[in-house]
Every structure is written in structure tokens, then in C-alpha cells.
Design a protein around this motif. Sequence first.
Motif, PDB file in Angstrom:
ATOM      1  N   SER A   1      50.815  50.077  67.456  1.00 48.57           N
ATOM      2  CA  SER A   1      50.811  51.113  66.420  1.00 48.57           C
ATOM      3  C   SER A   1      51.247  50.543  65.079  1.00 48.57           C
ATOM      4  O   SER A   1      50.637  50.831  64.045  1.00 48.57           O
ATOM      5  N   TYR A   2      52.276  49.732  65.085  1.00 47.29           N
ATOM      6  CA  TYR A   2      52.754  49.118  63.844  1.00 47.29           C
ATOM      7  C   TYR A   2      51.689  48.205  63.252  1.00 47.29           C
ATOM      8  O   TYR A   2      51.451  48.206  62.046  1.00 47.29           O
ATOM      9  N   LEU A   3      51.036  47.425  64.100  1.00 51.94           N
ATOM     10  CA  LEU A   3      50.020  46.501  63.608  1.00 51.94           C
ATOM     11  C   LEU A   3      48.839  47.253  62.992  1.00 51.94           C
ATOM     12  O   LEU A   3      48.347  46.889  61.923  1.00 51.94           O
ATOM     13  N   ILE A   4      48.410  48.332  63.633  1.00 52.46           N
ATOM     14  CA  ILE A   4      47.323  49.139  63.084  1.00 52.46           C
ATOM     15  C   ILE A   4      47.742  49.744  61.748  1.00 52.46           C
ATOM     16  O   ILE A   4      46.982  49.740  60.780  1.00 52.46           O
ATOM     17  N   TRP A   5      48.953  50.265  61.683  1.00 53.98           N
ATOM     18  CA  TRP A   5      49.454  50.845  60.427  1.00 53.98           C
ATOM     19  C   TRP A   5      49.474  49.787  59.326  1.00 53.98           C
ATOM     20  O   TRP A   5      49.064  50.036  58.192  1.00 53.98           O
ATOM     21  N   LYS A   6      49.953  48.578  59.669  1.00 51.78           N
ATOM     22  CA  LYS A   6      50.055  47.506  58.690  1.00 51.78           C
ATOM     23  C   LYS A   6      48.672  47.089  58.184  1.00 51.78           C
ATOM     24  O   LYS A   6      48.474  46.897  56.983  1.00 51.78           O
ATOM     25  N   TRP A   7      47.708  46.942  59.089  1.00 53.86           N
ATOM     26  CA  TRP A   7      46.355  46.566  58.687  1.00 53.86           C
ATOM     27  C   TRP A   7      45.750  47.624  57.777  1.00 53.86           C
ATOM     28  O   TRP A   7      45.105  47.312  56.789  1.00 53.86           O
ATOM     29  N   ARG A   8      45.951  48.889  58.118  1.00 58.81           N
ATOM     30  CA  ARG A   8      45.409  49.983  57.300  1.00 58.81           C
ATOM     31  C   ARG A   8      46.058  49.984  55.908  1.00 58.81           C
ATOM     32  O   ARG A   8      45.380  50.125  54.897  1.00 58.81           O
ATOM     33  N   ARG A   9      47.368  49.786  55.845  1.00 60.21           N
ATOM     34  CA  ARG A   9      48.080  49.734  54.570  1.00 60.21           C
ATOM     35  C   ARG A   9      47.572  48.578  53.718  1.00 60.21           C
ATOM     36  O   ARG A   9      47.309  48.735  52.526  1.00 60.21           O
ATOM     37  N   ASP A  10      47.404  47.410  54.335  1.00 59.01           N
ATOM     38  CA  ASP A  10      46.902  46.253  53.592  1.00 59.01           C
ATOM     39  C   ASP A  10      45.489  46.486  53.085  1.00 59.01           C
ATOM     40  O   ASP A  10      45.149  46.107  51.962  1.00 59.01           O
ATOM     41  N   TYR A  11      44.649  47.118  53.895  1.00 57.20           N
ATOM     42  CA  TYR A  11      43.280  47.414  53.487  1.00 57.20           C
ATOM     43  C   TYR A  11      43.277  48.374  52.293  1.00 57.20           C
ATOM     44  O   TYR A  11      42.553  48.149  51.319  1.00 57.20           O
ATOM     45  N   LEU A  12      44.098  49.421  52.368  1.00 54.39           N
ATOM     46  CA  LEU A  12      44.146  50.388  51.264  1.00 54.39           C
ATOM     47  C   LEU A  12      44.701  49.749  49.990  1.00 54.39           C
ATOM     48  O   LEU A  12      44.224  50.027  48.889  1.00 54.39           O
ATOM     49  N   ARG A  13      45.684  48.874  50.120  1.00 53.72           N
ATOM     50  CA  ARG A  13      46.219  48.175  48.950  1.00 53.72           C
ATOM     51  C   ARG A  13      45.164  47.269  48.328  1.00 53.72           C
ATOM     52  O   ARG A  13      45.049  47.166  47.106  1.00 53.72           O
ATOM     53  N   ALA A  14      44.396  46.586  49.168  1.00 50.29           N
ATOM     54  CA  ALA A  14      43.347  45.705  48.659  1.00 50.29           C
ATOM     55  C   ALA A  14      42.285  46.520  47.924  1.00 50.29           C
ATOM     56  O   ALA A  14      41.788  46.097  46.873  1.00 50.29           O
ATOM     57  N   GLN A  15      41.948  47.672  48.467  1.00 45.95           N
ATOM     58  CA  GLN A  15      40.969  48.537  47.797  1.00 45.95           C
ATOM     59  C   GLN A  15      41.491  48.987  46.433  1.00 45.95           C
ATOM     60  O   GLN A  15      40.759  48.986  45.440  1.00 45.95           O
ATOM     61  N   THR A  16      42.748  49.384  46.391  1.00 41.59           N
ATOM     62  CA  THR A  16      43.350  49.837  45.134  1.00 41.59           C
ATOM     63  C   THR A  16      43.356  48.706  44.106  1.00 41.59           C
ATOM     64  O   THR A  16      43.028  48.916  42.939  1.00 41.59           O
ATOM     65  N   ARG A  17      43.737  47.496  44.530  1.00 38.23           N
ATOM     66  CA  ARG A  17      43.723  46.354  43.619  1.00 38.23           C
ATOM     67  C   ARG A  17      42.323  46.061  43.094  1.00 38.23           C
ATOM     68  O   ARG A  17      42.130  45.772  41.921  1.00 38.23           O
ATOM     69  N   GLN A  18      41.342  46.161  43.987  1.00 36.77           N
ATOM     70  CA  GLN A  18      39.965  45.908  43.574  1.00 36.77           C
ATOM     71  C   GLN A  18      39.502  46.953  42.561  1.00 36.77           C
ATOM     72  O   GLN A  18      38.844  46.624  41.569  1.00 36.77           O
ATOM     73  N   GLN A  19      39.857  48.194  42.782  1.00 32.85           N
ATOM     74  CA  GLN A  19      39.495  49.263  41.839  1.00 32.85           C
ATOM     75  C   GLN A  19      40.146  49.017  40.481  1.00 32.85           C
ATOM     76  O   GLN A  19      39.518  49.205  39.439  1.00 32.85           O
ATOM     77  N   LEU A  20      41.401  48.576  40.469  1.00 33.77           N
ATOM     78  CA  LEU A  20      42.074  48.281  39.205  1.00 33.77           C
ATOM     79  C   LEU A  20      41.407  47.110  38.485  1.00 33.77           C
ATOM     80  O   LEU A  20      41.231  47.135  37.265  1.00 33.77           O
ATOM     81  N   ARG A  21      41.027  46.074  39.247  1.00 35.50           N
ATOM     82  CA  ARG A  21      40.319  44.944  38.637  1.00 35.50           C
ATOM     83  C   ARG A  21      38.991  45.384  38.034  1.00 35.50           C
ATOM     84  O   ARG A  21      38.625  44.957  36.944  1.00 35.50           O
ATOM     85  N   ASP A  22      38.260  46.231  38.769  1.00 36.01           N
ATOM     86  CA  ASP A  22      36.969  46.717  38.269  1.00 36.01           C
ATOM     87  C   ASP A  22      37.149  47.510  36.983  1.00 36.01           C
ATOM     88  O   ASP A  22      36.375  47.358  36.036  1.00 36.01           O
ATOM     89  N   ARG A  23      38.174  48.329  36.924  1.00 40.61           N
ATOM     90  CA  ARG A  23      38.426  49.131  35.738  1.00 40.61           C
ATOM     91  C   ARG A  23      38.769  48.249  34.530  1.00 40.61           C
ATOM     92  O   ARG A  23      38.296  48.492  33.420  1.00 40.61           O
ATOM     93  N   THR A  24      39.604  47.247  34.740  1.00 42.81           N
ATOM     94  CA  THR A  24      39.992  46.379  33.621  1.00 42.81           C
ATOM     95  C   THR A  24      38.822  45.520  33.166  1.00 42.81           C
ATOM     96  O   THR A  24      38.666  45.264  31.974  1.00 42.81           O
ATOM     97  N   GLN A  25      37.961  45.102  34.091  1.00 47.98           N
ATOM     98  CA  GLN A  25      36.792  44.301  33.702  1.00 47.98           C
ATOM     99  C   GLN A  25      35.803  45.152  32.920  1.00 47.98           C
ATOM    100  O   GLN A  25      35.231  44.695  31.939  1.00 47.98           O
ATOM    101  N   ARG A  26      35.605  46.397  33.346  1.00 48.53           N
ATOM    102  CA  ARG A  26      34.706  47.298  32.622  1.00 48.53           C
ATOM    103  C   ARG A  26      35.264  47.632  31.241  1.00 48.53           C
ATOM    104  O   ARG A  26      34.536  47.715  30.275  1.00 48.53           O
ATOM    105  N   GLY A  27      36.559  47.789  31.163  1.00 48.28           N
ATOM    106  CA  GLY A  27      37.197  48.092  29.891  1.00 48.28           C
ATOM    107  C   GLY A  27      37.117  46.922  28.931  1.00 48.28           C
ATOM    108  O   GLY A  27      36.994  47.092  27.733  1.00 48.28           O
ATOM    109  N   GLY A  28      37.130  45.698  29.413  1.00 49.70           N
ATOM    110  CA  GLY A  28      37.064  44.527  28.559  1.00 49.70           C
ATOM    111  C   GLY A  28      35.661  44.250  28.033  1.00 49.70           C
ATOM    112  O   GLY A  28      35.481  43.679  26.989  1.00 49.70           O
ATOM    113  N   ARG A  29      34.648  44.670  28.764  1.00 50.83           N
ATOM    114  CA  ARG A  29      33.257  44.416  28.363  1.00 50.83           C
ATOM    115  C   ARG A  29      32.775  45.336  27.260  1.00 50.83           C
ATOM    116  O   ARG A  29      31.920  44.993  26.493  1.00 50.83           O
ATOM    117  N   THR A  30      33.281  46.534  27.222  1.00 47.69           N
ATOM    118  CA  THR A  30      32.765  47.502  26.240  1.00 47.69           C
ATOM    119  C   THR A  30      33.404  47.395  24.915  1.00 47.69           C
ATOM    120  O   THR A  30      34.208  46.676  24.546  1.00 47.69           O
TER     121      THR A  30
END
Length: 89
Positions: A60-89
Motif C-alpha cells: 500500500s505504501y509503495l503504491i501510494w508513493k508511486w502515485r504521489r511521484d507520478y502526480l508530482r511529475a505531472q505537476t512539474r511538467q505542467q509548470l514547465r509547459d506554462r513557463t515555456q509558453r510564456g517565454g515564447r510569446t
Amino acid sequence: MLALLGIHQHLTAEQKQDIASAAYHATPGAVTAGGFRLAGLPLSDWLVLASIAFVALQASYLIWKWRRDYLRAQTRQQLRDRTQRGGRT
């Protein structure tokens, strides 16, 4: 108890303290084992149940940890996408 054994007079204060400390540390294990035995299952069966529960908790802990890491990676990727889009315009 020591007086019943007839060795109370021959022990130093340090030896008496060591015996009391050892009895204090052994009591929880003895009470637990006796309680499990009174519950109707032998101690070996309780050990098997505890092992299964421990493995389930680890999974259970391992599944929770993997899910948390996946969600954090998604959030980081979304932030990177936003900053890259903001820099291009």
C-alpha cells in the motif's frame, strides 16, 4: 519474588536493578504471547497473519508513493509547459 528464592540478601543494589529492568523489558512480550494464545490461535499463526499484514502495508505504501511521484511529475511538467509558453510569446 527474590525473597521467595532466598537470594534477596546476597544481591547488590545494581544486581537487583538489573533483574527488575530485565523483568520490565520481558513483560510486554510475555503478555502479548499469552494474550494471543488466549485468543485461540497459536503464536505461529499470529506470526503468519502479522507477516501478511506487513506485506500488505508495504505494498500500500509503495503504491501510494508511486502515485504521489507520478502526480508530482505531472505537476512539474505542467509548470514547465506554462513557463515555456510564456517565454515564447
